[in-house]
Design a protein around this motif. Structure first.
Motif: not given
Length: 239
Positions: A112, A127, A170
């Motif tokens: 990440v 993500i 995310c």
């Protein structure tokens, strides 16, 4: 619009289903595998396959450079690579615990962080972290795995707060019992014991998990970040 997508641990099971989902949608997909020959499925799907052990920062960097050379900067990252070392706590060694956290949690941090470098510059990115229903339920014999998968939730929400203003989301997908080679090794008695706790009465198909991942990476989910999406047939309700 075709995007550069990277799926870690994409050589089988959920990871391969996710890679297929994006490839069939027209994205430029790369998947990682840890050892051996490139998975034949990658060739069939038209995916780039790169070796990468997420416990090795140098291998992570090399993998990203290969992907960027082939497809451009990663715009969608699906962090799926993981291992298990299941043992009851009193029989679990420090190595059992450390290896699972290094792969399933610290490995996610490595991939990440590297993806975020380019996403921040581009001011966009998606993500998705693959956790587990076990993260919230717990499971006897999986204290290491549950700890790592639970850690992904706090990690994802922190990343969501850091990068939300940069157009980066995310999120976490938390599958329950999924019909893969790993669960296929269970005895009928073991399968029945698990499925008895699932309101839907069956395991998930890998494609059902992949569909949830693709949704979170889509434009339709642009205002969803820091979320945990269960794909577990109701197994984890209330947690």
């Amino acid at each position: 619009m075709s995007r550069s997508v990277l799926v870690t641990g994409g050589n089988r099971g959920i990871g391969l289903a996710v890679a297929r989902e994006f490839a069939e949608a027209g994205d430029r997909v790369a998947l990682t595998y840890r050892t051996g020959e490139p998975p034949p499925a990658a060739t069939r799907l038209g995916c780039a396959a790169v070796t990468c052990d997420v416990t090795d920062a140098a291998q992570v960097e090399r993998a990203y450079k290969e992907v960027e050379a082939a497809h451009g900067p990663v715009e969608v990252l699906v962090a799926n690579a993981g291992i298990t070392r299941d043992r009851l706590l009193l029989r679990m060694t420090e190595r059992d615990f450390a290896d699972v956290l290094d792969t399933n949690l610290t490995g996610v941090f490595r991939v990440v962080r590297r993806a975020a470098e380019e996403m921040v510059q581009a001011r966009r990115g998606r993500i998705v972290l693959i956790s587990s229903a076990v993260a919230l339920l717990g499971a006897a014999g999986q204290s290491n795995y549950a700890a790592a998968k639970a850690g992904l939730v706090g990690f994802a929400r922190s990343v969501a707060r850091e990068f939300g203003s940069r157009g980066i989301t995310c999120n976490v997908v938390a599958p329950g019992f999924v019909e893969t080679a790993m669960t296929g090794a269970l005895t009928e008695r073991q399968r029945a014991a698990v499925l008895d706790k699932v309101p839907a009465g069956r395991g998930a198909r890998p494609a059902e998990v992949a569909a949830a991942v693709r949704f979170l990476a889509s434009g339709d989910a642009a205002y969803i970040t820091g979320a945990v999406l269960p794909v577990d047939g109701g197994l984890g309700m209330g947690h």
